[in-house]
Design a protein around this motif. Sequence first.
Motif, PDB file in Angstrom:
ATOM      1  N   SER A 149     -12.750 -36.648   4.763  1.00  0.00           N
ATOM      2  CA  SER A 149     -13.312 -36.713   6.056  1.00  0.00           C
ATOM      3  C   SER A 149     -13.650 -35.185   6.360  1.00  0.00           C
ATOM      4  O   SER A 149     -14.354 -35.033   7.380  1.00  0.00           O
ATOM      5  N   SER A 150     -12.929 -34.338   5.825  1.00  0.00           N
ATOM      6  CA  SER A 150     -13.265 -32.839   6.129  1.00  0.00           C
ATOM      7  C   SER A 150     -14.142 -32.257   5.146  1.00  0.00           C
ATOM      8  O   SER A 150     -14.663 -31.069   5.684  1.00  0.00           O
ATOM      9  N   SER A 153     -17.515 -30.207   6.599  1.00  0.00           N
ATOM     10  CA  SER A 153     -17.216 -29.058   7.337  1.00  0.00           C
ATOM     11  C   SER A 153     -17.084 -28.045   6.442  1.00  0.00           C
ATOM     12  O   SER A 153     -17.001 -26.890   6.709  1.00  0.00           O
ATOM     13  N   ARG A 154     -16.694 -28.316   5.188  1.00  0.00           N
ATOM     14  CA  ARG A 154     -16.370 -27.180   4.198  1.00  0.00           C
ATOM     15  C   ARG A 154     -17.615 -26.959   3.175  1.00  0.00           C
ATOM     16  O   ARG A 154     -18.512 -27.762   2.927  1.00  0.00           O
TER      17      ARG A 154
END
Length: 224
Positions: A149-150, A153-154
């Motif tokens: 889910s992250s 954004s990375r």
Amino acid sequence: MTEPTEQRVGQVMASLQALQQRVLQVQDGLARKEVTFSDQSGVVQATCDGTGNLTAIDIKAVALSYPERLGEQISEAVAGVWLRSDKLQAKAHERYLSELPNPRSFVSLLSGEGSGRDYLSLGDYGSPKIRDSVAEYEERRRATLGVVSSLASRTVRQEIGSNVGMLEISLDRSWIRVAIRPEVPKQVGLERLAAQFVTAVHQAEVNAASNVRMLLEVANGRGV
């Protein structure tokens, strides 16, 4: 291990091997497909296979008249072709998943029961070792979902060629930004620029995959 139990384990292993073979067939089929997408202006066309591997960038000569727009045009074309590839993969995997047996069938085979039990219920397993294994699996699954889910954004950044420009992609490859120095297209030529860009994308994807592996290892307690 009794003979009936050995037979049931053998059936489960045969089923798992068949599923593994089916996965390889799906991936091979996707790798043979070609997907294309052009930016809104039609100046840049990106091509990839069904797995999302970028294979080519075609840039029309008119790009030399507006070099300051080229980075945005490439970004749009690549993002679009990746999205089309993702949809193609989703359909292929949906068909594959529809062929999977109900997980309860594996429990039924191993337990020797005709109806099977809810494989998600820890209380259904009499062995503490099995309960602990299932609990560990669920913990790792939650940790993995947290990492996934992250990923949007990375990012990773990668230089294109030698002072050609820079690209940035998210770790889940849901978006890409490309910056091309305005003087470069005329200096190096569009074909060479396109080839250097594809190479840079492949390197960025390698770096992104490495970062994802590291994040998953840390999340699952196997990394530093």
